[in-house]
Design an enzyme around this catalytic site. Sequence first.
Site, mmCIF file in Angstrom:
data_model
loop_
_atom_site.group_PDB
_atom_site.id
_atom_site.type_symbol
_atom_site.label_atom_id
_atom_site.label_comp_id
_atom_site.label_asym_id
_atom_site.label_seq_id
_atom_site.Cartn_x
_atom_site.Cartn_y
_atom_site.Cartn_z
ATOM 1 N N GLU A 122 0.828 -1.217 0.000
ATOM 2 C CA GLU A 122 0.000 0.000 0.000
ATOM 3 C C GLU A 122 0.857 1.260 0.000
ATOM 4 O O GLU A 122 0.395 2.355 0.328
ATOM 5 C CB GLU A 122 -0.941 -0.026 1.209
ATOM 6 C CG GLU A 122 -1.917 -1.188 1.205
ATOM 7 C CD GLU A 122 -3.248 -0.907 0.486
ATOM 8 O OE1 GLU A 122 -3.785 0.190 0.597
ATOM 9 O OE2 GLU A 122 -3.741 -1.832 -0.210
ATOM 10 N N HIS B 182 -4.193 1.742 7.527
ATOM 11 C CA HIS B 182 -2.802 2.043 7.136
ATOM 12 C C HIS B 182 -2.077 2.560 8.376
ATOM 13 O O HIS B 182 -2.699 3.212 9.235
ATOM 14 C CB HIS B 182 -2.745 3.163 6.077
ATOM 15 C CG HIS B 182 -3.217 2.764 4.715
ATOM 16 N ND1 HIS B 182 -4.003 3.577 3.931
ATOM 17 C CD2 HIS B 182 -2.998 1.650 3.979
ATOM 18 C CE1 HIS B 182 -4.253 2.984 2.767
ATOM 19 N NE2 HIS B 182 -3.664 1.803 2.782
ATOM 20 N N CYS C 98 -2.606 11.503 3.729
ATOM 21 C CA CYS C 98 -2.965 10.511 2.700
ATOM 22 C C CYS C 98 -2.863 11.119 1.313
ATOM 23 O O CYS C 98 -2.636 10.415 0.333
ATOM 24 C CB CYS C 98 -4.406 10.038 2.863
ATOM 25 S SG CYS C 98 -4.736 9.179 4.388
HETATM 26 O O1 SUG Z 1 -7.627 3.026 0.527
HETATM 27 N N1 SUG Z 1 -10.422 5.170 0.705
HETATM 28 C C1 SUG Z 1 -8.973 4.982 0.704
HETATM 29 C C2 SUG Z 1 -8.345 5.940 1.694
HETATM 30 C C3 SUG Z 1 -6.850 5.915 1.596
HETATM 31 C C4 SUG Z 1 -6.201 6.711 2.687
HETATM 32 N N2 SUG Z 1 -4.797 6.719 2.537
HETATM 33 C C5 SUG Z 1 -3.902 6.660 3.525
HETATM 34 N N3 SUG Z 1 -4.232 6.333 4.750
HETATM 35 N N4 SUG Z 1 -2.669 6.882 3.251
HETATM 36 C C6 SUG Z 1 -8.613 3.535 1.068
HETATM 37 O O2 SUG Z 1 -9.299 2.962 1.915
HETATM 38 C C7 SUG Z 1 -12.672 4.818 -0.159
HETATM 39 C C8 SUG Z 1 -13.367 4.821 -1.507
HETATM 40 C C9 SUG Z 1 -14.847 4.681 -1.375
HETATM 41 O O3 SUG Z 1 -15.313 4.056 -0.433
HETATM 42 O O4 SUG Z 1 -15.569 5.237 -2.260
HETATM 43 C C10 SUG Z 1 -11.160 4.619 -0.269
HETATM 44 O O5 SUG Z 1 -10.698 4.011 -1.195
#
Ligand code: SUG
Length: 444
Positions: free
Chosen positions: A177, A252, A371
């Site tokens: 990730e 994460h 993020c």
């Molecule tokens: O991978 N949300 C992302 C958020 C990523 C956050 N990044 C870090 N923590 N670095 C994920 O979960 C949600 C999309 C939706 O539900 O429409 C989403 O993909």
Amino acid sequence: MPNTNAREVNFDGLIGASHNYAGLSPGNVASASNAGQTSKPKQAALQGLAKMKALMDLGLTQGVLPPHARPDLGFLRELGFSGDDGQVLKDAQNADPSILAAAWSASAMWSANAATVSPSADTSDNKVHLTPANLVSNLHRSFEHHTTTRALRAIFHDDDKFVVHDALPSQPRFADEGAANHVRFSTSHGEPGIELFVYGIDAHDPMTVSRRFPARQTRASCQALVRNHKLDPSKVILARQHPDAIDSGVFHNDVIATGNENVFLYHEQSFATSRTLMNDLMDPSKSNMVVLEARETDFSIEDAVTSYIFNSQIVTIAPGDMRLIAPSEVSENPRVSAFVDRIIEDRFNPINDVIYMDVRESMNNGGGPACLRLRVVLTDDELSAIHQGVLLTDELYDKLVSCVNETYPDTIAPEDLTNPELATQCVHASQRIAEILGLSSIFG
Ligand code: SUG
């Protein structure tokens, strides 16, 4: 020799026109709880751009990564949906709305998941190494790496200075990730550092794994990144996320821990292996750390997950002078904001002020300030060797704001995902942004 001519460049993912709330990420509490809401793509992108501008105005070097072309109708056609675009969208909706939503997701905005990056000061060939993350844990993110790899190769095109690897094999054993599970510590950005890789699953470790929510990063992928990036194993630490933290919504590591230069800010329940990790990090031969640990008595993991305090960006303004770029939600939680106030008042750490940023549209999908950005430490020479069109200036900011205002939809509701005109509008918007950034080549 320490390289004082190096700086950290934050490359933010510009939030795409198809930004919507589809509840696609199990274990991401915000994504699940906002599923089905109406999103505001224009406002989302303007919030992200305002954060980029705020960092630029602090004197930092800020980069922009382009949104991907979404919805990805090619992805739906690969799955057997055919006919004109309207038919493809309608049939995908009838077959499985979550597949349709995956094609629309603007998740590439969270560029902390775009890649893992090791600066040249840490690598044995003195090149900057970047590995795009395969993001195999979630369908909607699993095809981001195709465009991400093209974009990173177009930006970091000088082979004498940069290596943009292929993503690791798209297989659960190598689930990766990106930088969201990676923290680098160093006395200053340009000096050799210690790289901390955090994982949630180890195929060879019988310890309890998270039960409620999936762990997304494997130890095997961290080890492959260390090899690919030609890191000195004695300057690398691998640590395991606490399974209970994952089960509380810490999907994460950057939801519960962060660092900048010699500062490490984390919650006491972050790691399954806290004691060993701290011993390794505090080894005086390795680095001179300032450790800021939030205790359960300060605030709970739930407070961390709802406020996203650890998803703040800690940035260096001048040697020994840092700022905390925190989500507005932190200021709304009295326990967490009291903790931040104590950090600011404490003269024994270099964080001297907090700046609250409103990135609520992204936060509602589980993506805070950190993020939205990929950190790349670059020397002056490396910085001048990258594609310059992605570096934010006042002029570029104005162009991007105008483009967003002209091309982005105001809102997207779940029922809009079958609208072929909206699909064309969103893809067109991403092409316009790529043109402005001088990156049209990434869409072929
Ligand atoms: O991978 N949300 C992302 C958020 C990523 C956050 N990044 C870090 N923590 N670095 C994920 O979960 C949600 C999309 C939706 O539900 O429409 C989403 O993909």
